[in-house]
Design an enzyme around this catalytic site. Sequence first.
Site, short mmCIF file in Angstrom:
data_model
loop_
_atom_site.label_atom_id
_atom_site.label_comp_id
_atom_site.label_asym_id
_atom_site.label_seq_id
_atom_site.Cartn_x
_atom_site.Cartn_y
_atom_site.Cartn_z
N GLU A 227 0.81 -1.21 0.00
CA GLU A 227 0.00 0.00 0.00
C GLU A 227 0.85 1.26 0.00
OE1 GLU A 227 -3.32 0.08 2.65
OE2 GLU A 227 -3.66 2.22 2.36
N ARG A 228 0.35 2.22 -0.73
CA ARG A 228 0.83 3.60 -0.58
C ARG A 228 0.01 4.16 0.58
NH1 ARG A 228 0.30 8.66 -4.89
NH2 ARG A 228 1.42 10.13 -3.56
#
Length: 288
Positions: A227-228
Amino acid sequence: MKLLNTLLLIFSLLLAPVLAELHFTVEATQDGVPIPASEIKLEPFEPGTLGDKNQNSSSTARVRGSRRLTRRSNTQANSNNWCGPVKHTASSPSTSLVKLVHGEFVHPACTKRTGTASSYPQAAAFWVGIDGDAVTSALFQAGTVCKFDTSTSTVVNQVWWQWVPSSAYFISSMTLQAGDYMEIIVNTTSSTAGRVTINNLTRGQAYTMGITNGPALARVDAEWIVERPTYGGTLAGFARFGDLWFDNAYGKTVGGANLGILGSKQYQIPSLCSSLEYDDATTEAWAL
Ligand SMILES: *[C@@H]1O[C@H](CO)[C@@H](O)[C@H](O)[C@H]1NC(C)=O
Ligand SMILES: *[C@@H]1O[C@H](CO)[C@@H](O)[C@H](O)[C@H]1NC(C)=O
Ligand SMILES: *[C@@H]1O[C@H](CO)[C@@H](O)[C@H](O)[C@H]1NC(C)=O
């Protein structure tokens, strides 16, 4: 039974009035021997949310001329923040609901990104979880994160878990290094209760959090995600993490059926992260 004599800490967090009060306990062992309570440390993550629900992106899928494309078989979709497979299950009968999700990975060495998405803080999170895609009201997740520290130009590696929309917790007494082989399990006993198990397979250290009063899950998505992350309500810069492989990626339904990753929706973050699945229990994500 080691679980009986390692019930050590009880935490509770009073959240916004609309949320139930989430409670959890922590047990930790080193090679099966209980770790003293004084050596167990968790701290709430400020400003609250680290991992977040999937934020779909409307742009078209990125096509890359690499050999990896020939091995892709899951349907692709784009996201602003998720890279990896999401396996969706039916909401009825109740035996088809997701009970647990399991994954193993080597926590990667992160480096600073330049160009697009290089704003600070820069981070990349690696986790397994339940929900947050088809149903976004809650998300039960655990994993690791690397964060690029601007003041020292070094990378901070942390172990964390979160039951969105409640706050994330760092397990600050687990010191994580790039190259550590981690096993993560999120395991529900109901839509609002479950356990997070985080094992450092390199060292034989295991932490288990038993959680009750979590925000209600639908238990229809199982996922293995890079994930960002979100810091303070906005997307962080996205640290470069090289290549990350989730091994032994599987889930179980309430009825006991195995949930592989074949047939998942395979999320890509256009121009930042690509992901592929190679067989029913292995998925790769790599930074662009
Ligand atoms: C993202 O798109 C998928 C369809 O590709 C949909 O099932 C899902 O509900 C969407 N999630 C969000 C958060 O919009
Ligand atoms: C995992 O074990 C390795 C090797 O002993 C150690 O360097 C690392 O700090 C440990 N990681 C965690 C999260 O405990
Ligand atoms: C998941 O929780 C169940 C209890 O609901 C337990 O029997 C099982 O061993 C757990 N599985 C894992 C992999 O932790």
